[in-house]
Design a protein around this motif. Structure first.
Motif, PDB file in Angstrom:
ATOM      1  N   ILE A  33      56.150   8.495 -24.525  1.00  0.00           N
ATOM      2  CA  ILE A  33      55.188   9.537 -24.883  1.00  0.00           C
ATOM      3  C   ILE A  33      54.329   9.073 -26.067  1.00  0.00           C
ATOM      4  N   VAL A  34      53.046   9.421 -26.025  1.00  0.00           N
ATOM      5  CA  VAL A  34      52.172   9.222 -27.186  1.00  0.00           C
ATOM      6  C   VAL A  34      51.849  10.596 -27.762  1.00  0.00           C
ATOM      7  N   LEU A  35      52.178  10.771 -29.028  1.00  0.00           N
ATOM      8  CA  LEU A  35      51.928  12.034 -29.718  1.00  0.00           C
ATOM      9  C   LEU A  35      50.816  11.765 -30.737  1.00  0.00           C
ATOM     10  N   THR A  36      49.654  12.382 -30.498  1.00  0.00           N
ATOM     11  CA  THR A  36      48.503  12.178 -31.390  1.00  0.00           C
ATOM     12  C   THR A  36      48.405  13.336 -32.367  1.00  0.00           C
ATOM     13  N   THR A  37      48.317  12.996 -33.648  1.00  0.00           N
ATOM     14  CA  THR A  37      48.276  14.013 -34.706  1.00  0.00           C
ATOM     15  C   THR A  37      46.962  13.934 -35.457  1.00  0.00           C
ATOM     16  N   LYS A  38      46.316  15.073 -35.636  1.00  0.00           N
ATOM     17  CA  LYS A  38      45.091  15.158 -36.434  1.00  0.00           C
ATOM     18  C   LYS A  38      45.209  16.300 -37.433  1.00  0.00           C
ATOM     19  N   VAL A  39      44.328  16.291 -38.426  1.00  0.00           N
ATOM     20  CA  VAL A  39      44.324  17.330 -39.454  1.00  0.00           C
ATOM     21  C   VAL A  39      43.240  18.331 -39.098  1.00  0.00           C
ATOM     22  N   GLU A  40      43.596  19.595 -38.871  1.00  0.00           N
ATOM     23  CA  GLU A  40      42.551  20.579 -38.545  1.00  0.00           C
ATOM     24  C   GLU A  40      41.901  21.112 -39.812  1.00  0.00           C
ATOM     25  N   TYR A  41      42.710  21.406 -40.830  1.00  0.00           N
ATOM     26  CA  TYR A  41      42.123  21.773 -42.123  1.00  0.00           C
ATOM     27  C   TYR A  41      43.091  21.454 -43.249  1.00  0.00           C
ATOM     28  N   GLY A  90      50.222  21.356 -29.607  1.00  0.00           N
ATOM     29  CA  GLY A  90      50.791  22.278 -30.584  1.00  0.00           C
ATOM     30  C   GLY A  90      50.137  22.146 -31.933  1.00  0.00           C
ATOM     31  N   TYR A  91      50.547  22.990 -32.845  1.00  0.00           N
ATOM     32  CA  TYR A  91      50.092  22.840 -34.228  1.00  0.00           C
ATOM     33  C   TYR A  91      51.181  23.277 -35.195  1.00  0.00           C
ATOM     34  N   GLU A  92      51.049  22.805 -36.401  1.00  0.00           N
ATOM     35  CA  GLU A  92      51.924  23.200 -37.503  1.00  0.00           C
ATOM     36  C   GLU A  92      51.056  23.568 -38.701  1.00  0.00           C
ATOM     37  N   VAL A  93      51.335  24.701 -39.321  1.00  0.00           N
ATOM     38  CA  VAL A  93      50.730  25.047 -40.612  1.00  0.00           C
ATOM     39  C   VAL A  93      51.827  24.863 -41.654  1.00  0.00           C
ATOM     40  N   ARG A  94      51.556  24.033 -42.640  1.00  0.00           N
ATOM     41  CA  ARG A  94      52.572  23.690 -43.636  1.00  0.00           C
ATOM     42  C   ARG A  94      52.050  23.940 -45.050  1.00  0.00           C
ATOM     43  N   ALA A  95      52.974  24.219 -45.929  1.00  0.00           N
ATOM     44  CA  ALA A  95      52.642  24.377 -47.344  1.00  0.00           C
ATOM     45  C   ALA A  95      53.072  23.120 -48.091  1.00  0.00           C
ATOM     46  N   HIS A 149      41.659  11.868 -41.402  1.00  0.00           N
ATOM     47  CA  HIS A 149      42.267  12.161 -40.093  1.00  0.00           C
ATOM     48  C   HIS A 149      41.856  13.527 -39.565  1.00  0.00           C
ATOM     49  N   LEU A 150      40.762  14.087 -40.120  1.00  0.00           N
ATOM     50  CA  LEU A 150      40.284  15.380 -39.630  1.00  0.00           C
ATOM     51  C   LEU A 150      39.927  15.262 -38.153  1.00  0.00           C
ATOM     52  N   GLY A 151      40.220  16.323 -37.424  1.00  0.00           N
ATOM     53  CA  GLY A 151      39.902  16.309 -36.006  1.00  0.00           C
ATOM     54  C   GLY A 151      40.589  17.469 -35.344  1.00  0.00           C
ATOM     55  N   SER A 152      40.459  17.542 -34.042  1.00  0.00           N
ATOM     56  CA  SER A 152      41.107  18.664 -33.373  1.00  0.00           C
ATOM     57  C   SER A 152      41.687  18.216 -32.043  1.00  0.00           C
ATOM     58  N   VAL A 153      42.666  18.931 -31.606  1.00  0.00           N
ATOM     59  CA  VAL A 153      43.216  18.774 -30.270  1.00  0.00           C
ATOM     60  C   VAL A 153      43.002  20.132 -29.640  1.00  0.00           C
ATOM     61  N   LYS A 154      42.226  20.186 -28.565  1.00  0.00           N
ATOM     62  CA  LYS A 154      41.959  21.522 -27.992  1.00  0.00           C
ATOM     63  C   LYS A 154      43.289  22.134 -27.532  1.00  0.00           C
ATOM     64  N   THR A 155      43.600  23.306 -28.044  1.00  0.00           N
ATOM     65  CA  THR A 155      44.823  23.982 -27.622  1.00  0.00           C
ATOM     66  C   THR A 155      44.440  25.183 -26.778  1.00  0.00           C
ATOM     67  N   SER A 156      44.652  25.046 -25.499  1.00  0.00           N
ATOM     68  CA  SER A 156      44.286  26.119 -24.575  1.00  0.00           C
ATOM     69  C   SER A 156      45.542  26.584 -23.862  1.00  0.00           C
ATOM     70  N   MET A 157      45.581  27.845 -23.499  1.00  0.00           N
ATOM     71  CA  MET A 157      46.707  28.370 -22.728  1.00  0.00           C
ATOM     72  C   MET A 157      46.731  27.727 -21.352  1.00  0.00           C
ATOM     73  N   LYS A 158      47.936  27.560 -20.857  1.00  0.00           N
ATOM     74  CA  LYS A 158      48.106  27.099 -19.477  1.00  0.00           C
ATOM     75  C   LYS A 158      47.661  28.231 -18.540  1.00  0.00           C
ATOM     76  N   ASN A 159      46.925  27.898 -17.490  1.00  0.00           N
ATOM     77  CA  ASN A 159      46.508  28.946 -16.537  1.00  0.00           C
ATOM     78  C   ASN A 159      47.523  29.111 -15.415  1.00  0.00           C
TER      79      ASN A 159
END
Lengths: 141, 141, 141, 141
Positions: free
Chosen positions: D71-79, D101-106, D131-141
């Motif tokens: 598996i390749v897991l790509t991580t970007k920083v959304e904010y 997925g996403y994680e919000v961390r302190a 590393h700013l960027g986004s991974v489109k997170t959409s619901m599965k249809n």
């Protein structure tokens, strides 16, 4: 001491039975419950920088474990030495023995960072001695 | 065979070192890699309803494992019998031995649901024999 | 439905608090208990090649979880659609909310290998509707 | 950043696919690798009593994961905010997206025991911004 738990879906693997490292996780849980029941809760020990890390652990697997089954894990004390003790554990699903294992653990202080072995306090030794016993651990044929 | 992995944050516990059942999880991973490297990938075995469930597993813990450390897990074959084999595993963090363990496993068919032991195929026995060896497993003093 | 469990030593990490993926493991356990309590045990479903895999899961973490603490996980049904349902979960340690989460799951058949979505049977929908409710899921400020 | 790993046998469950909480474990691993690669190893942070606990984590599951797959897991920083940041993660098995997925961390100090949020140091913010960027997170249809 008897520790009762249910095998969970996440404890299984693609073979449809318990993924074997979980038996060690459950022996660890039973050991913590054992000390909790002795009136010596392990979260309190941890606050005093005391822990019981493993020197050795062993398990013989006799029958597969299935999810949603209720398991009784019986824990006894095989021996207590100055700084080391051995617990024996037996997993039963009804009358079926699933596994038999043991753990050899040290009594250590984490003061200063790295574990350093310590004499087991007398009052804890006395409490543990009430649970002396054995679980026959035989190889599966 | 050498299996390399990194100890992850989630592999630790509140004592700040590896939670011990993970060593069995890593022995299981190394065993799968061992068969993958033999040209006998375990996901293919599973599709043919073949598996290698545990009869017995043991580990001696010699030095604590810390997260973010790179570990080399060396796996050798101690013996191969008709339907059973034993793998020995040694965990090293640089020159430090963290743990030494073994697994005794059966060769089974899952055809029909419950595991049923089977003779290990000759071609797999031959491949495994190239990895005969031992990891001295001694009790920690 | 309330699912009660104790946080175990192995559920913590080197920060001394619960390693966060465990909250999802516990939501999964609560979901299985939810169906068990509905008179629809998930091991029976599995024998009929039925499962409820995840489409989406979410959790907001409000307060750290500590080992040896007894947790009450309350599960309610937010909605039931033709082939999909949503469960909301709230973790409480006494009066303290540790986490609030949800799971969106599909009703699928595993017949033939890959999961294939199916209409949720009416008798199960009816049972689930008795547990309609919500757990307010708000972001931590 | 790309984090590569193999799905292990023990990551699966009786449905023959990945047990879903593991996706959060892998997001946590990727986050640690992300900081390791920034030149800010998380074991060093921990020694300075700094950590990045979760405020929120979310995952959408799109396709089942199978063991022995790479598996390749790509991580970007959304904010990146003053004391909080959001990472987005995308799991791919070849061209197939398994999960997003996403994680919000302190950013917190563990000095004194309980986590206390702190401003993210400027030099780390600067590194993360690359590393700013986004991974489109959409619901599965």
């Amino acid at each position: 001491m008897d520790y009762r738990f249910k095998i969970r879906f996440g404890d299984t693997d693609a073979a449809g039975i318990v993924f074997y490292p979980n038996y060690y996780r459950w022996m660890d849980e039973a050991t913590h419950e054992f000390f909790n029941n002795l009136g010596c809760p392990t979260d309190q020990l941890m606050k005093e920088k005391l822990a019981t890390p493993l020197l050795e652990a062993h398990c013989v697997f006799k029958s597969p474990g299935f999810f949603n089954h209720e398991i009784v894990l019986t824990t006894k004390v095989e021996y207590i030495r100055e700084k080391v003790f051995k617990l024996v554990h037996c997993f039963k699903d009804g009358e079926t023995v699933l596994a038999e294992g043991y753990e050899v653990r040290a009594w250590v202080s984490l003061e200063g960072g790295l574990p350093k072995s310590q004499p087991i306090p007398d009052e804890i030794k006395e409490q543990m001695q009430k649970h002396l016993g054995s679980v026959k651990t035989s190889m599966k044929n």
